[in-house]
Scaffold this motif. Structure first.
Motif, PDB file in Angstrom:
ATOM      1  N   MET A   1       0.832  -1.213   0.000  1.00  0.00           N
ATOM      2  CA  MET A   1       0.000   0.000   0.000  1.00  0.00           C
ATOM      3  C   MET A   1       0.859   1.252   0.000  1.00  0.00           C
ATOM      4  O   MET A   1       0.504   2.268  -0.617  1.00  0.00           O
ATOM      5  CB  MET A   1      -0.930  -0.022   1.208  1.00  0.00           C
ATOM      6  N   ASN A   2       2.002   1.213   0.687  1.00  0.00           N
ATOM      7  CA  ASN A   2       2.911   2.356   0.690  1.00  0.00           C
ATOM      8  C   ASN A   2       3.515   2.599  -0.690  1.00  0.00           C
ATOM      9  O   ASN A   2       3.767   3.747  -1.071  1.00  0.00           O
ATOM     10  CB  ASN A   2       4.027   2.140   1.711  1.00  0.00           C
ATOM     11  N   LEU A   3       3.759   1.519  -1.441  1.00  0.00           N
ATOM     12  CA  LEU A   3       4.305   1.662  -2.793  1.00  0.00           C
ATOM     13  C   LEU A   3       3.267   2.194  -3.772  1.00  0.00           C
ATOM     14  O   LEU A   3       3.606   2.850  -4.768  1.00  0.00           O
ATOM     15  CB  LEU A   3       4.840   0.324  -3.298  1.00  0.00           C
ATOM     16  N   LEU A   4       1.989   1.941  -3.494  1.00  0.00           N
ATOM     17  CA  LEU A   4       0.923   2.343  -4.412  1.00  0.00           C
ATOM     18  C   LEU A   4       0.347   3.715  -4.089  1.00  0.00           C
ATOM     19  O   LEU A   4      -0.298   4.329  -4.943  1.00  0.00           O
ATOM     20  CB  LEU A   4      -0.206   1.304  -4.392  1.00  0.00           C
TER      21      LEU A   4
ATOM     22  N   VAL B   1       0.959  10.712  -7.010  1.00  0.00           N
ATOM     23  CA  VAL B   1       0.896  10.213  -8.390  1.00  0.00           C
ATOM     24  C   VAL B   1       0.332   8.800  -8.374  1.00  0.00           C
ATOM     25  O   VAL B   1       0.834   7.933  -7.655  1.00  0.00           O
ATOM     26  CB  VAL B   1       2.300  10.210  -9.049  1.00  0.00           C
ATOM     27  N   ASP B   2      -0.728   8.558  -9.145  1.00  0.00           N
ATOM     28  CA  ASP B   2      -1.329   7.231  -9.227  1.00  0.00           C
ATOM     29  C   ASP B   2      -0.516   6.358 -10.181  1.00  0.00           C
ATOM     30  O   ASP B   2      -0.423   6.651 -11.375  1.00  0.00           O
ATOM     31  CB  ASP B   2      -2.780   7.330  -9.722  1.00  0.00           C
ATOM     32  N   ILE B   3       0.044   5.291  -9.655  1.00  0.00           N
ATOM     33  CA  ILE B   3       0.817   4.346 -10.466  1.00  0.00           C
ATOM     34  C   ILE B   3       0.130   2.995 -10.379  1.00  0.00           C
ATOM     35  O   ILE B   3      -0.056   2.470  -9.275  1.00  0.00           O
ATOM     36  CB  ILE B   3       2.274   4.244  -9.973  1.00  0.00           C
ATOM     37  N   PRO B   4      -0.261   2.395 -11.495  1.00  0.00           N
ATOM     38  CA  PRO B   4      -0.948   1.101 -11.467  1.00  0.00           C
ATOM     39  C   PRO B   4      -0.097   0.016 -10.814  1.00  0.00           C
ATOM     40  O   PRO B   4       1.134   0.045 -10.871  1.00  0.00           O
ATOM     41  CB  PRO B   4      -1.201   0.788 -12.955  1.00  0.00           C
TER      42      PRO B   4
ATOM     43  N   ARG C   1       9.194   5.060 -12.589  1.00  0.00           N
ATOM     44  CA  ARG C   1      10.315   4.261 -12.085  1.00  0.00           C
ATOM     45  C   ARG C   1      11.091   5.035 -11.016  1.00  0.00           C
ATOM     46  O   ARG C   1      11.457   4.479  -9.974  1.00  0.00           O
ATOM     47  CB  ARG C   1      11.246   3.885 -13.239  1.00  0.00           C
ATOM     48  N   PHE C   2      11.312   6.325 -11.261  1.00  0.00           N
ATOM     49  CA  PHE C   2      12.031   7.158 -10.298  1.00  0.00           C
ATOM     50  C   PHE C   2      11.235   7.281  -8.998  1.00  0.00           C
ATOM     51  O   PHE C   2      11.797   7.168  -7.894  1.00  0.00           O
ATOM     52  CB  PHE C   2      12.283   8.547 -10.875  1.00  0.00           C
ATOM     53  N   ILE C   3       9.930   7.502  -9.107  1.00  0.00           N
ATOM     54  CA  ILE C   3       9.090   7.671  -7.918  1.00  0.00           C
ATOM     55  C   ILE C   3       9.103   6.405  -7.063  1.00  0.00           C
ATOM     56  O   ILE C   3       9.250   6.464  -5.836  1.00  0.00           O
ATOM     57  CB  ILE C   3       7.645   8.033  -8.321  1.00  0.00           C
ATOM     58  N   VAL C   4       8.972   5.240  -7.695  1.00  0.00           N
ATOM     59  CA  VAL C   4       8.902   3.986  -6.947  1.00  0.00           C
ATOM     60  C   VAL C   4      10.246   3.645  -6.315  1.00  0.00           C
ATOM     61  O   VAL C   4      10.330   3.332  -5.115  1.00  0.00           O
ATOM     62  CB  VAL C   4       8.428   2.835  -7.856  1.00  0.00           C
TER      63      VAL C   4
ATOM     64  N   GLY D   1      -2.399  12.931  -0.585  1.00  0.00           N
ATOM     65  CA  GLY D   1      -1.978  12.889  -1.994  1.00  0.00           C
ATOM     66  C   GLY D   1      -1.418  14.192  -2.480  1.00  0.00           C
ATOM     67  O   GLY D   1      -0.396  14.680  -1.980  1.00  0.00           O
ATOM     68  N   GLU D   2      -2.110  14.806  -3.453  1.00  0.00           N
ATOM     69  CA  GLU D   2      -1.601  16.028  -4.092  1.00  0.00           C
ATOM     70  C   GLU D   2      -1.560  17.207  -3.143  1.00  0.00           C
ATOM     71  O   GLU D   2      -0.931  18.222  -3.425  1.00  0.00           O
ATOM     72  CB  GLU D   2      -2.459  16.368  -5.306  1.00  0.00           C
ATOM     73  N   HIS D   3      -2.226  17.106  -2.009  1.00  0.00           N
ATOM     74  CA  HIS D   3      -2.212  18.198  -1.029  1.00  0.00           C
ATOM     75  C   HIS D   3      -0.996  18.130  -0.110  1.00  0.00           C
ATOM     76  O   HIS D   3      -0.851  18.956   0.796  1.00  0.00           O
ATOM     77  CB  HIS D   3      -3.499  18.176  -0.201  1.00  0.00           C
TER      78      HIS D   3
END
Length: 336
Positions: free
Chosen positions: A21-24, A28-31, A50-53, A309-311
């Motif tokens: 859940m922390n990775l998801l 930014v929403d990453i599938p 890839r950079f974000i993960v 999230g974005e906030h």
């Protein structure tokens, strides 16, 4: 299968789910499919994902796991050694010592520290200062533990050392610049995002060494549960054991606080959560449960911090008391 093993298996599953859940979760929403591809080394459809993960979410989740386990086991060691349910790294002033070290660097030295021919600035200076501050308080407690055999008196000394550290921090804040105060305030909120992958080997190595040392101490810890006289009759040098516990606790708290800031309530509350789950004080079951429970709680708090999230991210120390304070209140009410 006994209750302790069942609880540990449950905590392992919960830890893995929260890690995912922390990775998801994030701004930014990453599938899930893309996160999986990145983790197994395959190319992602977007380089930014890839950079974000790999550079943000993965090290943050690993840091939460290790920091939570380190602080939780520190609290368990102190509560067992001093036979006090309210003993913890924060209560003993070790976290305050780390905070004082950071305050000196940020507020008095302008964000840099010099040692001989070397000058450290920025993050490295903060890390060194926090580690030095925590270990300095540990050495002070170690010194007093040589002369003070009463556990309650040593606990009170630790609290007083914490008050002295906080007093010095208040004075430094009073005379500091507005920018310095703001930087220190942000650090004091706690966070798991301060360990980049380049620093992960150092953070993980020191944390795992401290955790391994705590596992080695299971047998004498069980002896201490039955009182100092019984432990002495079993061949445990209780005075030396207390010194070892202080050193291990200082090491774990120092590395966790240096990289993550003064994370509140984890070291104090998590051992009690583990006791409620395994319903035993036998450290052969309680210590593994505490380690896993510390990782679960830290991952949960980190996930909650990312929900806006974005906030932006919520401060970690705004979330951990919501988990820890009710547990401590429950423990105090049931003890009396």
């Amino acid at each position: 299968m006994n209750r302790g093993i069942r609880c540990c298996l449950f905590l392992v599953v919960a830890m893995l789910l929260l890690f995912l859940m922390n990775l998801l979760s994030g701004s930014v929403d990453i599938p899930f499919s893309e996160v999986f591809r990145i983790l197994v080394g395959k190319m992602s459809s977007k380089a930014s994902w890839r950079f974000i993960v790999l550079e943000a979410r993965l090290p943050q989740a690993l840091t939460a796991m290790l920091c939570g386990a380190s602080l939780a086991v520190s609290g368990l060691l102190l509560q067992t050694a001093f036979r006090n349910p309210l003993a913890g790294p924060g209560i003993f002033g070790i976290s305050s010592g780390a905070s004082l070290g950071v305050a000196v660097v940020m507020l008095a030295l302008g964000g840099s520290v010099s040692a001989g021919m070397f000058t450290f600035t920025g993050m490295m200076a903060v890390l060194l200062a926090a580690f030095a501050g925590a270990m300095l308080v540990t050495l002070v407690l170690f010194f007093f533990s040589v002369h003070v055999r009463n556990n309650v008196m040593l606990l009170i000394i630790g609290i007083m050392v914490g008050y002295l550290s906080n007093s010095a921090i208040t004075l430094l804040n009073f005379f500091a610049t507005e920018e310095g105060v703001r930087s220190y305030l942000v650090w004091g909120m706690g966070h798991f995002g301060g360990v980049p992958m380049s620093h992960m080997p150092v953070f993980a190595s020191v944390s795992l060494v401290g955790i391994a040392l705590s596992v080695v101490l299971v047998k004498p810890l069980n002896a201490l549960l039955l009182g100092e006289q019984y432990a002495e009759s079993m061949g445990v040098n209780t005075h030396r054991m207390r010194h070892v516990l202080l050193v291990v606790t200082g090491l774990l708290t120092a590395i966790a606080t240096a990289f993550c800031g003064p994370v509140a309530f984890v070291g104090l509350a998590v051992p009690h959560i583990a006791r409620l789950l395994v319903t035993t004080d036998n450290h052969r079951q309680l210590l593994p449960a505490t380690l896993l429970c510390g990782s679960v709680v830290a991952l949960f708090c980190n996930w909650v911090c990312s929900l806006p999230g974005e906030h932006g991210l919520l401060p970690l120390n705004a979330v951990t008391p919501l988990v820890g304070a009710p547990v401590i209140i429950y423990v105090l009410l049931t003890k009396h």
